[in-house]
Write an enzyme that holds these catalytic residues in place. Structure first.
Site: not given
Length: 279
Positions: A49, A54, A79, A112
Site C-alpha cells: 500500500d 508518500y 491513492k 486519499h
C-alpha cells in the site's frame, strides 16, 4: 516464516479479493522503499500500500520489480492526492502513479481524503469509476471517508466504493463506521493498525500476549484479522516485518476480543479528522 498461501483474503465488490495483511510504506523514504518492499515480499507479504503523497512510488515499484514475483501475485494499492481531485486531473494523476511504479495497472486506487469543503470528491469518484471501467485498475475505493461522506457519494453516483481505508486500532475502533461498511458491502481497511505503537504498552494487551507467547503487536493484528479488517502494518525492521505477518498460528478467545474492544476511547484518534483535513 508464514506461507503466503495461508494469509486470508477479503472479498471485494466485483469479485476481486485483497490479502487481509498487507504492507504499508507511509513515511518510508523513496531511497529506502525498494529495499523495504523487497524485505516485505521476501517475508511473504503480497499486498503493498502506497500513495502519491508518500513520495515513494518509484522505490516501491523498484522493490516489486526486483522481487521477480509475477505481477498477478502482488496486490498494489495507491491513492489520489487532494490537489488532483478535479475531474480533469484524476486520469493524469493516476497515470503518473503508474509511471512511477513502473506498472501498467493497479489493483486498488483510492481517493486519499474527502476534503468535503472543496466539494470535489464526487467528481473524483466518477473518474475513478471510469478508470476501473477502462480496465486500468481492478477495483476502486476511498480513504478517510466518514459514513456521511460515503452516503453522499453513493447517493450522487449510485456506485459504492469497494474499500474505505481509515484509521483503526484498539484505541479508535470505529465500530459505528465499520457497521455502516457492512451495511453497504464496503471492506474496512485499517491504517495505523497498531496505533503507531501508542496502545502496545497497555496491560490488557500484554497479558493476552503473554497467554499466547506472542507480542502485543501480534495480538492487535490478530484482533484485526478476527474482526474481518484488512490491516497494513508498516515497519522497516526485518524482524518486525516478519513478526507482523506471523499472526496465523493462534486465535483470540471471545473474552480476549472483548477485552481489546474495551480499549476503545472517545478521543483515541491519532491522525487528522476527515471533516477538517484539507492538506
Amino acid at each position: 516464516m508464514t506461507s503466503t498461501t495461508t494469509v486470508p483474503a477479503v472479498a471485494l465488490r466485483g469479485g476481486t479479493s485483497i490479502p487481509q495483511l498487507g504492507f504499508g510504506v507511509f513515511k518510508v523514504p523513496d531511497g529506502e522503499a525498494a529495499q523495504v518492499v523487497s524485505l516485505a515480499l521476501d517475508a511473504g507479504y503480497r499486498s503493498i500500500d502506497t500513495a502519491a503523497a508518500y513520495g515513494n512510488e518509484a522505490g516501491v515499484g523498484a522493490g516489486i520489480a526486483a522481487s521477480g514475483l509475477p505481477r498477478d501475485e502482488v496486490f498494489v494499492t495507491s491513492k489520489l492526492w487532494i490537489d488532483m481531485m478535479a475531474r480533469e486531473a484524476v486520469r493524469p494523476a493516476f497515470e503518473q502513479s503508474l509511471e512511477r511504479l513502473g506498472l501498467d495497472r493497479l489493483d486498488l486506487y483510492l481517493i486519499h481524503w474527502p476534503v468535503p469543503g472543496a466539494g470535489r470528491f464526487v467528481e473524483a469518484w466518477e473518474e475513478l469509476v471510469a478508470l476501473r471501467e477502462a480496465g486500468l485498475v481492478r477495483e476502486v475505493g476511498v480513504s478517510n471517508f466518514t459514513a456521511e461522506h460515503l452516503d453522499a457519494l453513493v447517493a450522487a453516483t449510485g456506485v459504492t466504493p469497494a474499500v474505505n481505508q481509515v484509521e483503526l486500532h484498539p484505541a479508535f475502533s470505529q465500530r459505528a463506521l465499520r457497521a455502516h461498511h457492512r451495511e453497504l458491502g464496503i471492506a474496512t481497511e485499517a491504517w495505523s493498525p497498531l496505533g503507531q505503537g501508542t496502545v502496545l504498552g497497555d496491560p490488557v494487551l500484554s497479558a493476552i500476549a503473554d497467554a499466547h507467547g506472542v507480542t502485543p503487536a501480534q495480538v492487535v493484528l490478530r484482533w484485526h484479522l478476527q474482526a474481518g479488517t484488512v490491516a497494513i502494518p508498516k515497519s522497516v525492521t526485518p524482524e518486525r516485518i516478519a513478526a507482523n505477518l506471523d499472526v496465523l498460528g493462534f486465535e483470540l478467545s471471545a473474552e480476549q476480543v472483548a477485552a481489546i474492544d474495551g480499549l476503545d476511547q472517545v478521543d483515541g484518534r491519532i491522525g487528522p479528522d476527515p471533516e477538517e483535513f484539507a492538506g
